[in-house]
Design an enzyme around this catalytic site. Structure first.
Site, PDB file in Angstrom:
ATOM      1  N   LYS A 112       0.818  -1.216   0.000  1.00  0.00           N
ATOM      2  CA  LYS A 112       0.000   0.000   0.000  1.00  0.00           C
ATOM      3  C   LYS A 112       0.847   1.258   0.000  1.00  0.00           C
ATOM      4  O   LYS A 112       0.432   2.295  -0.520  1.00  0.00           O
ATOM      5  CB  LYS A 112      -0.948  -0.004   1.206  1.00  0.00           C
ATOM      6  CG  LYS A 112      -1.966  -1.118   1.091  1.00  0.00           C
ATOM      7  CD  LYS A 112      -3.289  -0.773   1.683  1.00  0.00           C
ATOM      8  CE  LYS A 112      -4.358  -1.678   1.088  1.00  0.00           C
ATOM      9  NZ  LYS A 112      -5.209  -2.322   2.014  1.00  0.00           N
ATOM     10  N   LYS A 195      -4.516  -9.611  -6.615  1.00  0.00           N
ATOM     11  CA  LYS A 195      -5.766 -10.013  -5.959  1.00  0.00           C
ATOM     12  C   LYS A 195      -6.888  -9.026  -6.276  1.00  0.00           C
ATOM     13  O   LYS A 195      -6.645  -7.845  -6.527  1.00  0.00           O
ATOM     14  CB  LYS A 195      -5.569 -10.152  -4.444  1.00  0.00           C
ATOM     15  CG  LYS A 195      -5.468  -8.860  -3.710  1.00  0.00           C
ATOM     16  CD  LYS A 195      -5.624  -9.051  -2.211  1.00  0.00           C
ATOM     17  CE  LYS A 195      -5.604  -7.639  -1.620  1.00  0.00           C
ATOM     18  NZ  LYS A 195      -5.848  -7.497  -0.246  1.00  0.00           N
ATOM     19  N   LYS A 198     -10.783  -3.554  -3.802  1.00  0.00           N
ATOM     20  CA  LYS A 198     -12.001  -2.772  -4.006  1.00  0.00           C
ATOM     21  C   LYS A 198     -11.736  -1.617  -4.960  1.00  0.00           C
ATOM     22  O   LYS A 198     -12.449  -0.628  -4.970  1.00  0.00           O
ATOM     23  CB  LYS A 198     -12.496  -2.223  -2.661  1.00  0.00           C
ATOM     24  CG  LYS A 198     -12.823  -3.287  -1.626  1.00  0.00           C
ATOM     25  CD  LYS A 198     -13.583  -2.684  -0.460  1.00  0.00           C
ATOM     26  CE  LYS A 198     -13.729  -3.640   0.701  1.00  0.00           C
ATOM     27  NZ  LYS A 198     -12.704  -3.434   1.743  1.00  0.00           N
TER      28      LYS A 198
END
Ligand code: AMP
Length: 329
Positions: A112, A195, A198
């Site tokens: 992130k 993966k 969202k």
């Protein structure tokens, strides 16, 4: 004694199929199995920039989807993390028992923060697993059902529990991550090497997507040059991902899914995957819509907050006492 089970979802974006498969789909079974604490990790959602209105709406959506999946507020405790102040207090204590080195090794933090300037990385993003450790131990959770991506964080909670208990005695309960055999990591449809999260409108199947959109996304999912429907994540990541999704929607094993598609072409295969997903998500959307219209989530969240506060404040008292903080009655 029933097992205590805790699981949560961050309201950072629209719920996607990976969330459904990792957590939502299993809620009913979990609820029959143990004492469940199911929460909306809204404090965790603040670790990356988010608009207040989006955060509010996402939080409502998660509550509504939990209920739509069969969560019964009379049996399970459904709550917002931010409505239980013990989470913030536990965070203030536990940040002294987890270290910079181990936090900076967390894959999720590395992923992130990779594209962010160091000066823009919030302390909360770095210390995410500290808050999460509190979430888990406050409810004496035995089992923490998560997707593969959260396993490392639960392992770190286990390290914290060991460290804390070695220092202060048996204060904290040791939790265990529980990961689905089928569908522990659902991959993006547009790039099956990453993966599903969202944040990718093309590669993610959102639970609120129109069914026609879901079908279109599945029909245009990346596959490979071969023509055999076979589970081989290394060489056929796209096909393997779709097989996992199919098996998960039908509640069957990967082997059974493979056997079902022997001799079938990719087009037919994708069509059946789309049917299976649309069937499950379509029914879910109907229940979700009803819950949104009746605002049934409001009562459920209020009720859950009372129970969660009661349980968490008891554990917090135990923790405070152990470290030497005065707990005056
Ligand atoms: P999050 O959306 O990060 O709050 O995750 C909520 C839950 O969904 C966690 O248990 C995650 O591990 C799980 N999860 C999120 N994305 C995926 C995915 N692509 N595949 C499987 N599980 C997932």
């Amino acid at each position: 004694m029933k097992e205590k089970i805790l699981t949560g979802i961050k309201p950072t974006g629209s719920l996607q199929l990976g969330n459904y498969i990792a957590v939502l789909k299993n809620l009913k079974a979990l609820q029959d199995r143990g004492e469940c604490y199911i929460f909306i990790a809204d404090l965790h959602a603040l670790t990356l920039p988010i608009e207040p209105e989006v955060l509010r709406q996402n939080s409502i959506d998660i509550a509504a989807f939990y209920l739509a999946c069969g969560l019964d507020p009379d049996k399970s405790t459904l709550f917002l993390q931010s409505s239980v102040s013990a989470h913030a207090e536990a965070n203030a204590i536990f940040q002294n028992y987890l270290y910079m080195g181990e936090l900076s090794r967390m894959t999720q933090f590395k992923d992130k923060s990779a594209k962010m300037k160091e000066s823009a990385i919030g302390l909360g993003l770095f210390a995410y697993p500290v808050l999460m450790a509190g979430d888990i131990v406050l409810y004496d959770a035995d089992i923490v059902p998560v997707g593969d991506d959260q396993k490392q964080h639960v392992e770190l909670t286990r390290d914290l529990v060991n460290r804390f208990n070695n220092r202060y005695g048996e204060v904290l309960k040791m939790p265990k991550p529980e990961i689905n055999k089928v569908g522990k990591r659902i991959m993006s449809l547009s790039d099956p090497t990453v993966k599903m999260s969202k944040s990718d409108p093309k590669g993610d199947i959102f639970l609120k997507d129109d069914l026609k959109v879901i079908r279109k996304k599945i029909m245009s999912a990346v596959t490979d040059l071969g023509c055999e429907v076979k589970y081989d994540p290394e060489n056929k990541p796209g096909i393997s991902n779709l097989l996992v999704i199919y098996a998960s929607m039908k509640d069957i094993s990967i082997e059974e899914a493979e056997a079902h598609f022997v001799g079938k072409r990719y087009g037919e295969f994708k069509g059946e995957v789309a049917d299976a997903v649309c069937d499950v998500i379509g029914k879910l959307q109907e229940r979700y819509q009803h819950i949104i219209e009746t605002k049934a989530y409001e009562e459920a969240l209020k009720k859950g907050a009372i129970k969660a506060n009661k349980v968490a404040s008891e554990t917090l008292k135990r923790i405070k006492k152990a470290v030497g903080l005065l707990t005056l009655e």
